[in-house]
Design an enzyme around this catalytic site. Structure first.
Site, PDB file in Angstrom:
ATOM      1  N   TYR A  51      18.813  35.355  50.190  1.00 54.18           N
ATOM      2  CA  TYR A  51      19.680  34.759  51.313  1.00 54.18           C
ATOM      3  C   TYR A  51      20.440  33.607  50.854  1.00 54.18           C
ATOM      4  O   TYR A  51      19.325  32.807  50.555  1.00 54.18           O
ATOM      5  CB  TYR A  51      19.175  34.866  52.517  1.00 54.18           C
ATOM      6  CG  TYR A  51      19.387  35.917  53.608  1.00 54.18           C
ATOM      7  CD1 TYR A  51      20.922  35.839  53.894  1.00 54.18           C
ATOM      8  CD2 TYR A  51      18.928  37.031  54.142  1.00 54.18           C
ATOM      9  CE1 TYR A  51      21.658  36.380  54.969  1.00 54.18           C
ATOM     10  CE2 TYR A  51      19.528  37.747  55.020  1.00 54.18           C
ATOM     11  CZ  TYR A  51      20.608  37.654  55.357  1.00 54.18           C
ATOM     12  OH  TYR A  51      21.328  38.524  56.360  1.00 54.18           O
ATOM     13  N   GLU A  53      22.961  31.864  52.677  1.00 56.91           N
ATOM     14  CA  GLU A  53      23.906  30.932  53.756  1.00 56.91           C
ATOM     15  C   GLU A  53      24.184  29.763  53.181  1.00 56.91           C
ATOM     16  O   GLU A  53      23.524  28.766  53.178  1.00 56.91           O
ATOM     17  CB  GLU A  53      23.813  31.148  55.097  1.00 56.91           C
ATOM     18  CG  GLU A  53      23.748  32.695  55.526  1.00 56.91           C
ATOM     19  CD  GLU A  53      23.365  32.786  56.969  1.00 56.91           C
ATOM     20  OE1 GLU A  53      23.098  31.684  57.778  1.00 56.91           O
ATOM     21  OE2 GLU A  53      23.297  33.840  57.525  1.00 56.91           O
ATOM     22  N   ASP A 196      48.689  37.653  48.252  1.00 59.37           N
ATOM     23  CA  ASP A 196      47.563  38.674  48.008  1.00 59.37           C
ATOM     24  C   ASP A 196      47.802  39.414  46.921  1.00 59.37           C
ATOM     25  O   ASP A 196      48.758  40.276  46.626  1.00 59.37           O
ATOM     26  CB  ASP A 196      47.486  39.735  49.130  1.00 59.37           C
ATOM     27  CG  ASP A 196      46.374  40.542  49.182  1.00 59.37           C
ATOM     28  OD1 ASP A 196      45.744  40.919  47.935  1.00 59.37           O
ATOM     29  OD2 ASP A 196      46.042  41.314  50.106  1.00 59.37           O
ATOM     30  N   THR A 222      41.041  40.910  45.506  1.00 57.32           N
ATOM     31  CA  THR A 222      39.883  41.551  45.452  1.00 57.32           C
ATOM     32  C   THR A 222      39.357  41.581  43.862  1.00 57.32           C
ATOM     33  O   THR A 222      40.239  41.114  43.338  1.00 57.32           O
ATOM     34  CB  THR A 222      39.953  43.218  45.684  1.00 57.32           C
ATOM     35  OG1 THR A 222      41.078  43.630  45.067  1.00 57.32           O
ATOM     36  CG2 THR A 222      40.140  43.398  47.334  1.00 57.32           C
ATOM     37  N   LYS A 225      39.867  45.707  41.335  1.00 59.51           N
ATOM     38  CA  LYS A 225      41.048  46.725  40.984  1.00 59.51           C
ATOM     39  C   LYS A 225      41.570  46.147  39.584  1.00 59.51           C
ATOM     40  O   LYS A 225      40.529  46.502  38.629  1.00 59.51           O
ATOM     41  CB  LYS A 225      42.162  46.287  41.708  1.00 59.51           C
ATOM     42  CG  LYS A 225      41.699  46.637  43.355  1.00 59.51           C
ATOM     43  CD  LYS A 225      43.095  46.466  44.402  1.00 59.51           C
ATOM     44  CE  LYS A 225      42.640  47.058  45.505  1.00 59.51           C
ATOM     45  NZ  LYS A 225      42.258  46.039  46.326  1.00 59.51           N
ATOM     46  N   ARG A 231      33.025  45.289  43.426  1.00 59.39           N
ATOM     47  CA  ARG A 231      33.694  45.170  44.803  1.00 59.39           C
ATOM     48  C   ARG A 231      33.490  44.034  45.388  1.00 59.39           C
ATOM     49  O   ARG A 231      32.363  43.859  46.088  1.00 59.39           O
ATOM     50  CB  ARG A 231      33.356  46.486  45.698  1.00 59.39           C
ATOM     51  CG  ARG A 231      33.266  47.867  45.106  1.00 59.39           C
ATOM     52  CD  ARG A 231      33.328  48.975  46.018  1.00 59.39           C
ATOM     53  NE  ARG A 231      34.683  48.913  46.867  1.00 59.39           N
ATOM     54  CZ  ARG A 231      35.565  49.617  46.123  1.00 59.39           C
ATOM     55  NH1 ARG A 231      35.616  50.176  45.005  1.00 59.39           N
ATOM     56  NH2 ARG A 231      36.890  49.788  46.827  1.00 59.39           N
TER      57      ARG A 231
HETATM   58  N1  DSN Z   1      42.955  50.042  49.836  1.00 61.33           N
HETATM   59  C1  DSN Z   1      43.444  49.594  48.863  1.00 61.33           C
HETATM   60  C2  DSN Z   1      44.399  50.308  47.939  1.00 61.33           C
HETATM   61  O1  DSN Z   1      43.988  51.317  47.687  1.00 61.33           O
HETATM   62  O2  DSN Z   1      45.424  49.616  47.493  1.00 61.33           O
HETATM   63  C3  DSN Z   1      43.928  48.133  49.077  1.00 61.33           C
HETATM   64  O3  DSN Z   1      43.116  47.601  50.137  1.00 61.33           O
END
Ligand code: DSN
Length: 443
Positions: A51, A53, A196, A222, A225, A231
């Site tokens: 933990y 925080e 984003d 994120t 990707k 993730r």
């Molecule tokens: N759900 C994602 C996507 O597939 O583009 C974006 O958050």
């Protein structure tokens, strides 16, 4: 999984089954990828036990000396890779990261702007059912008939609504983003400009997509990707962001913790650091460039066979099939299901000016990041375009019933027919043989 298979064979077997699926099928959801064994090890490490925080040097729990080192390393690597002065690596995923941006720079009820979901935008850019569309006054802009962002509409809406925050970014957009124009628009109206880059972060690192860093105040992404990490997510504050608002870094940090989250997932932080290290290599740059080459080859292979694509191609990692010439409005489900049955995994998606609905959309979204990780190149994309076309051609007699009550029975029958379809069953065998030739850990 020696321990897991003894302790919990049920879960162990399911994980093995999923691994085999990932090996035998073609992962073509543009937001998915395969992480390296190194990222996987960091993600599955003992760091999950801690933990922590707070932030490095300012924790609410003891025993964080090592965690501090890890988080500082992740932050420094992200700052260097994206050339930004401030990064927060704690957001649990993309949606909480974006919500933290709202919390940092807006008050509930403030006006915000983002790309309409049915035109390729993201839920968290102000879509009506998302917290971002419920707690803020959301104004949505759109793409033009050619699929490009309608920048004139953006200017008009900004003049009319004077937003506090403007988003650029998308989940189904196949062109380069006009970051510079957005930056100028935001500057003229005094809004915060947030980009984003979740889908294109890896392409930006590879130099195949322009970076928003010289124009945006805040950049979110994120990490799982095209960046090919675990993730998770990051929020970056740029030099222009700090110039606009010197308190922006601390506003962002406070919004993440204690505003929205508790303890960060330290195993994820370490895995993000590993992914950033991998992304800083020349090998990764080649990977990012190949993603785009593959997407273009896939687009050409499909268009040569007469398949219609939104925007007539792509400038990034994804393509959006307009399926109306095959099925009329609302036929995305037919393609999604039949391709999935054959081991080609994509997702049904709305197309600009969607003639049906988000649940029964008329498009299919496909991408090349995961296939490229497996070492596939243009030649393989041509082969995959052939598989996809054969399947679509096989099922093109289907039409979504207009009456809502007729739809479910029609789809039940459709699914039964697919399972019995000899051509598609044969393609499924070929897809499995073809996919399994390419290892998912090809680093
Ligand atoms: N759900 C994602 C996507 O597939 O583009 C974006 O958050």
């Amino acid at each position: 999984m020696k321990n897991l298979s003894q302790t919990d064979p049920e879960i162990s077997n399911l994980i093995t089954k999923e691994k085999l699926r990932q090996i035998n099928e073609l992962e073509m959801i543009p937001s998915e990828n395969y992480v390296s064994p190194a990222v996987l090890e960091a993600s599955g490490s003992v760091l999950t036990n801690k933990y922590s925080e707070g932030y490095p040097g300012k924790r609410y729990y003891a025993g964080n000396a090592v965690i501090d080192e890890i988080e500082k390393l992740a932050v420094e690597r992200a700052k260097k890779l994206f050339r930004v002065p401030h990064v927060n690596v704690q957001p649990y995923s993309g949606s909480p990261a974006n919500l933290a941006v709202y919390m940092a720079v807006c008050k509930p009820g403030d006006t915000i702007m983002g790309l309409d979901l049915t035109h390729g935008g993201h839920l968290t850019h102000g879509w009506k059912v998302s917290a971002t569309g419920i707690f803020y006054k959301s104004v949505q802009y759109h793409v033009k008939a050619d699929g490009r962002i309608d920048i004139e509409e953006v200017k008009k809406l900004v003049r009319e609504h004077k937003p506090k925050l403007i988003w650029a970014g998308a989940t189904a957009y196949m062109y380069e983003f006009p970051f510079k124009e957005f930056g100028e628009i935001a500057q003229n109206c005094g809004a915060y400009f947030a980009c984003d880059i979740a889908h294109i972060a890896g392409l930006i690192v590879a130099g195949t997509h322009p970076t928003p860093v010289p124009y945006a105040h805040i950049v979110t992404t994120t990490t799982h990707k095209t960046l090919r990490g675990p993730r998770g997510a990051m929020i970056m504050v740029t030099g222009v962001g700090i110039k606009k608002d010197p308190d922006l870094p601390s506003k962002i940090d406070k919004a993440v913790f204690p505003g929205l989250q508790g303890g960060p997932h330290d195993n994820t932080t370490a895995a993000i650091a590993v992914a950033l290290h991998e992304a800083s290599t020349l090998k990764f740059k080649r990977y990012g460039k190949q993603i785009v080459k593959n997407a273009k080859a896939l687009a050409s292979g499909l268009m040569e066979r007469g398949v219609k694509l939104v925007g007539n191609g792509t400038e990034n990692h994804l393509i959006l099939l307009d399926l109306t010439p095959f099925f009329g409005p609302g036929g995305g489900y037919f393609a999604h299901y039949a391709l999935e049955f054959a081991g080609i995994v994509g997702n049904r998606n709305t197309i600009p000016g969607e003639p049906s609905s988000p649940f029964y959309p008329s498009g299919l979204r496909l991408g090349t990041p995961a296939l490229t990780t497996r070492g596939m190149k243009e030649k393989e994309m041509e082969k995959i375009a052939g598989f996809i076309f054969e399947i679509l051609d096989n099922i093109k007699s289907n039409k979504l019933p207009q009456k809502k009550e007729d739809r479910q029975p029609y789809l039940v029958k459709f699914r039964e027919e697919i399972k019995k379809n000899k051509n598609i069953t044969q393609i499924k065998k070929e897809v499995n043989q073809f996919a399994s030739r390419f290892p998912i850990f090809s680093y």
